[in-house]
Design a protein around this motif. Structure first.
Motif, short mmCIF file in Angstrom:
data_model
loop_
_atom_site.label_atom_id
_atom_site.label_comp_id
_atom_site.label_asym_id
_atom_site.label_seq_id
_atom_site.Cartn_x
_atom_site.Cartn_y
_atom_site.Cartn_z
N GLU A 32 -8.62 -32.79 10.60
CA GLU A 32 -8.67 -31.56 10.77
C GLU A 32 -7.71 -29.80 10.12
OE1 GLU A 32 -7.72 -33.99 12.68
OE2 GLU A 32 -9.47 -34.34 13.67
N GLU A 33 -6.91 -30.91 9.84
CA GLU A 33 -6.24 -29.81 8.32
C GLU A 33 -6.38 -29.30 7.75
OE1 GLU A 33 -1.06 -30.57 9.07
OE2 GLU A 33 -2.41 -32.61 8.40
N LEU A 34 -7.52 -30.62 7.00
CA LEU A 34 -8.33 -29.66 5.67
C LEU A 34 -9.26 -28.96 6.05
CD1 LEU A 34 -8.40 -33.31 4.40
CD2 LEU A 34 -7.71 -31.69 3.76
N GLY A 35 -9.69 -28.21 7.62
CA GLY A 35 -10.62 -27.55 8.33
C GLY A 35 -12.23 -28.48 8.39
N LEU A 36 -12.06 -29.67 8.91
CA LEU A 36 -13.25 -30.64 8.72
C LEU A 36 -12.90 -30.93 10.62
CD1 LEU A 36 -13.94 -32.67 6.11
CD2 LEU A 36 -15.25 -30.59 6.35
N THR A 37 -12.98 -29.89 11.20
CA THR A 37 -12.32 -30.05 12.49
C THR A 37 -13.75 -31.60 13.45
OG1 THR A 37 -14.06 -28.46 13.18
CG2 THR A 37 -11.65 -27.82 13.02
N ASP A 38 -14.77 -31.59 13.04
CA ASP A 38 -15.71 -32.34 13.34
C ASP A 38 -15.81 -33.68 12.64
OD1 ASP A 38 -17.22 -30.74 15.54
OD2 ASP A 38 -17.91 -29.72 14.25
N GLY A 39 -15.21 -33.81 11.68
CA GLY A 39 -15.16 -35.41 11.01
C GLY A 39 -15.41 -34.82 9.40
N GLY A 40 -16.11 -36.23 9.01
CA GLY A 40 -17.10 -35.52 7.48
C GLY A 40 -16.63 -36.69 7.20
N THR A 41 -17.76 -37.12 5.60
CA THR A 41 -17.87 -37.89 5.12
C THR A 41 -16.79 -38.30 3.62
OG1 THR A 41 -19.29 -37.15 3.61
CG2 THR A 41 -20.54 -37.93 5.34
N LEU A 42 -17.11 -39.77 3.16
CA LEU A 42 -15.46 -39.67 2.77
C LEU A 42 -15.84 -38.69 1.48
CD1 LEU A 42 -13.23 -41.49 1.79
CD2 LEU A 42 -15.00 -42.61 1.18
N PRO A 43 -16.78 -38.71 0.68
CA PRO A 43 -17.28 -37.52 -0.50
C PRO A 43 -16.67 -36.15 0.75
CG PRO A 43 -19.42 -39.52 -0.52
CD PRO A 43 -18.42 -39.49 1.12
N GLU A 44 -17.67 -35.77 1.11
CA GLU A 44 -17.20 -34.73 2.10
C GLU A 44 -15.84 -34.10 2.02
OE1 GLU A 44 -20.86 -33.36 4.69
OE2 GLU A 44 -19.45 -34.21 5.68
N ILE A 45 -15.03 -35.52 2.45
CA ILE A 45 -13.08 -35.09 2.52
C ILE A 45 -12.78 -34.92 1.44
CG2 ILE A 45 -11.23 -36.55 3.60
CD1 ILE A 45 -13.45 -38.33 5.38
N PHE A 46 -12.95 -35.88 0.34
CA PHE A 46 -12.32 -35.58 -1.21
C PHE A 46 -12.86 -34.69 -2.04
CE2 PHE A 46 -12.44 -40.33 -2.00
CZ PHE A 46 -11.65 -41.36 -1.08
N SER A 47 -13.90 -33.81 -1.49
CA SER A 47 -14.26 -32.13 -1.72
C SER A 47 -13.64 -31.47 -1.41
CB SER A 47 -15.48 -31.61 -1.33
OG SER A 47 -16.18 -30.87 -2.27
N VAL A 48 -13.62 -31.24 -0.51
CA VAL A 48 -12.32 -30.04 0.28
C VAL A 48 -11.36 -30.00 0.13
CG1 VAL A 48 -11.53 -29.32 2.84
CG2 VAL A 48 -13.70 -29.99 2.92
N ALA A 49 -10.66 -31.46 -0.09
CA ALA A 49 -9.34 -32.01 -0.20
C ALA A 49 -8.98 -31.00 -2.10
CB ALA A 49 -9.08 -33.44 -0.36
N ALA A 50 -9.88 -31.98 -2.86
CA ALA A 50 -10.14 -31.31 -3.90
C ALA A 50 -9.80 -29.45 -3.97
CB ALA A 50 -11.20 -32.24 -4.20
N ASP A 51 -10.91 -28.73 -2.80
CA ASP A 51 -10.71 -27.51 -3.08
C ASP A 51 -9.72 -27.17 -2.98
OD1 ASP A 51 -13.36 -28.00 -3.47
OD2 ASP A 51 -14.64 -26.78 -2.03
N GLN A 52 -9.02 -27.60 -2.10
CA GLN A 52 -7.91 -27.24 -1.94
C GLN A 52 -6.23 -27.63 -2.12
OE1 GLN A 52 -6.24 -27.52 2.70
NE2 GLN A 52 -8.63 -28.06 3.01
N GLY A 53 -7.18 -28.46 -3.44
CA GLY A 53 -5.89 -28.53 -4.58
C GLY A 53 -4.83 -30.10 -4.59
N LEU A 54 -5.85 -30.60 -3.97
CA LEU A 54 -5.18 -32.15 -3.52
C LEU A 54 -5.77 -32.70 -4.31
CD1 LEU A 54 -4.88 -32.14 0.28
CD2 LEU A 54 -2.88 -31.57 -1.23
N GLU A 55 -4.95 -34.08 -5.17
CA GLU A 55 -5.75 -35.07 -5.51
C GLU A 55 -5.42 -36.54 -4.95
OE1 GLU A 55 -4.01 -35.07 -9.52
OE2 GLU A 55 -4.95 -33.11 -9.67
N LEU A 56 -6.35 -37.34 -5.39
CA LEU A 56 -6.34 -39.07 -4.85
C LEU A 56 -4.50 -39.73 -4.93
CD1 LEU A 56 -9.03 -40.48 -5.18
CD2 LEU A 56 -8.15 -39.50 -2.70
N CYS A 57 -3.56 -40.51 -4.72
CA CYS A 57 -2.83 -40.75 -5.65
C CYS A 57 -3.05 -41.58 -6.19
CB CYS A 57 -1.51 -41.35 -4.22
SG CYS A 57 -0.95 -40.43 -2.83
N PRO A 58 -2.38 -42.06 -7.29
CA PRO A 58 -2.52 -42.81 -8.59
C PRO A 58 -2.09 -43.80 -8.29
CG PRO A 58 -1.13 -40.83 -9.52
CD PRO A 58 -1.34 -40.57 -7.99
N PRO A 59 -2.87 -45.25 -8.81
CA PRO A 59 -3.36 -46.44 -8.14
C PRO A 59 -1.47 -47.16 -8.50
CG PRO A 59 -4.56 -46.39 -9.81
CD PRO A 59 -3.58 -44.89 -9.96
#
Length: 74
Positions: A32-59
């Motif tokens: 919800e904090e990413l703006g996906l109040t109805d949820g989303g697919t994993l690619p959608e979540i990653f895309s919205v997070a990237a648009d907000q300047g977020l990245e996946l944690c390094p392994p």
């Protein structure tokens, strides 16, 4: 922290070799904090997070995040 044989094998992988002072800032966001109040697919979540300047944690951060978030009996 107790490690089983699988964890010990995993931690021997080169990705977990000394990185030499690399700093990582870890943040946690709810969908919800990413703006996906109805949820989303994993690619959608990653895309919205990237648009907000977020990245996946390094392994190499995973063992530290798991240790920080787990409670193990001694």
């Amino acid at each position: 922290m107790a490690l089983n044989a699988h964890a010990e094998t995993l931690l021997l992988h080169p990705v977990f070799d000394e990185q030499g002072g690399k700093h990582v800032r870890v943040v946690e966001r709810a969908i919800e904090e990413l703006g996906l109040t109805d949820g989303g697919t994993l690619p959608e979540i990653f895309s919205v997070a990237a648009d907000q300047g977020l990245e996946l944690c390094p392994p190499e951060t995973d063992p530290y995040l798991r240790a920080a978030g787990s409670v193990q009996a001694e």
